[in-house]
Structures are given as C-alpha cells and as structure tokens.
Design a protein around this motif. Sequence first.
Motif, mmCIF file in Angstrom:
data_model
loop_
_atom_site.group_PDB
_atom_site.id
_atom_site.type_symbol
_atom_site.label_atom_id
_atom_site.label_comp_id
_atom_site.label_asym_id
_atom_site.label_seq_id
_atom_site.Cartn_x
_atom_site.Cartn_y
_atom_site.Cartn_z
ATOM 1 N N UNK A 83 64.721 64.894 50.663
ATOM 2 C CA UNK A 83 66.164 64.653 50.608
ATOM 3 C C UNK A 83 66.485 63.173 50.379
ATOM 4 N N UNK A 84 65.844 62.230 51.105
ATOM 5 C CA UNK A 84 66.109 60.811 50.819
ATOM 6 C C UNK A 84 65.682 60.374 49.412
ATOM 7 N N UNK A 85 64.579 60.944 48.889
ATOM 8 C CA UNK A 85 64.134 60.608 47.531
ATOM 9 C C UNK A 85 65.179 61.067 46.514
ATOM 10 N N UNK A 86 65.645 62.301 46.655
ATOM 11 C CA UNK A 86 66.671 62.817 45.746
ATOM 12 C C UNK A 86 67.964 62.018 45.860
ATOM 13 N N UNK A 87 68.332 61.634 47.073
ATOM 14 C CA UNK A 87 69.547 60.834 47.271
ATOM 15 C C UNK A 87 69.396 59.465 46.617
#
Length: 195
Positions: A83-87
């Motif tokens: 999720x943080x990578x995609x964000x």
Amino acid sequence: MLRRLYDWTMALAARKSSAVWLAVIAFVESSVFLVPADVLFLPMVLARPRRAWLYAFIATTASVLGGIAGWLLGHFAFEAIAQPVLAFYGKLDSFNALKAAVDYETIVVLLITSGLAHLPPIKVVTILSGAANIDLGLFVASAIVARGARFFILAGLLRHYGDSVRHFIEKRLGLITSVGAAALLALYGVYVLLK
C-alpha cells in the motif's frame, strides 16, 4: 525525477554489467520500480544483436521473478509494504478502483495486457493479483507467456530490423501499446459474449 531515472537507466546499457542491471531493473519493475526494463533492454539488443535472445531470457526470467515478489507483497504484506509503495507512485487510487471493479477473469486479462503493454502498470497488477488471491501457478504461467512474448518479440524485431524498428517503436510506442491493449480487451469482450 522521472527524467533522471530514465537517463540513469540509459547510461546502464553502456556498462559491461548491463546484463546484471537488466535483470535487476526487470525484477523491480514488476513489483515496485517506475521505469520499464525496455529502456535498458532496447539499447542493449541494438548494441549487441547476437545476444538478443540471452537478453530476452534474462529480462523475462527476472520480470517473472519480480512479478512473484509483487504477488507475495499483495498477498502477505499489502497494508505494511504494498500500500505505501502504490501510494508513493500515485497508483493507490488506481489499485483500489481495479480491486473493487474486477473479478478473477478480468485480473487474468489484466495480467496479460500489463505484461505485454504495461496497461495498467505491471506492478499494480502483480500486487492486485496477490491481494485478490489469484492462483500463483496461473499467475506465473500468464507472466511467463506475456512477459516472454514481449521481450522475445522485441528481441527478434530488433535483431532483424535494428535501428529502423527502434525509431518506429520510440515514435509510436503509445499507439502500439494502445492498439495491443485494445485488441486484447476486444478478445476478452468476445470471450465474455460467447460465454
């Protein structure tokens, strides 16, 4: 930032260690990296056409392994890592929209279109596949077919036609990608209608 990443990747093609860098970039492209492996793959094949098949094999293998890493991120560590990578890349909204709107068969089609044409980005689909519990064997098989087709077809074209193909691809990459994705989506539409 994007331009600096692109320039850095292009400089790697001239190094003796370019095959190692190709493997690294193809691996991380499929799970977390923004720049596609093609920007290193194309100049490498043009510089050494006799190694085209080796480079295609390296890129395919590393890309599939990177896809497995993306699947594992989505399956086991979505909230903590994926999720943080995609964000960070601004792809979280795209991911959430895809996850809400697709079923199992659609994800398989997305695996093929992203593997062949980067539509949607491969990292989004690999993580989505893991988060949606797509069978890992099916995931790996579709990744091998799609990514292998992409790299081996490019290798064959560049080996046979050289610089003229490179110029054609660079000038019309968006069009080629769009036509390829549209054809795949049309095939899926026909499949759904006949089902």
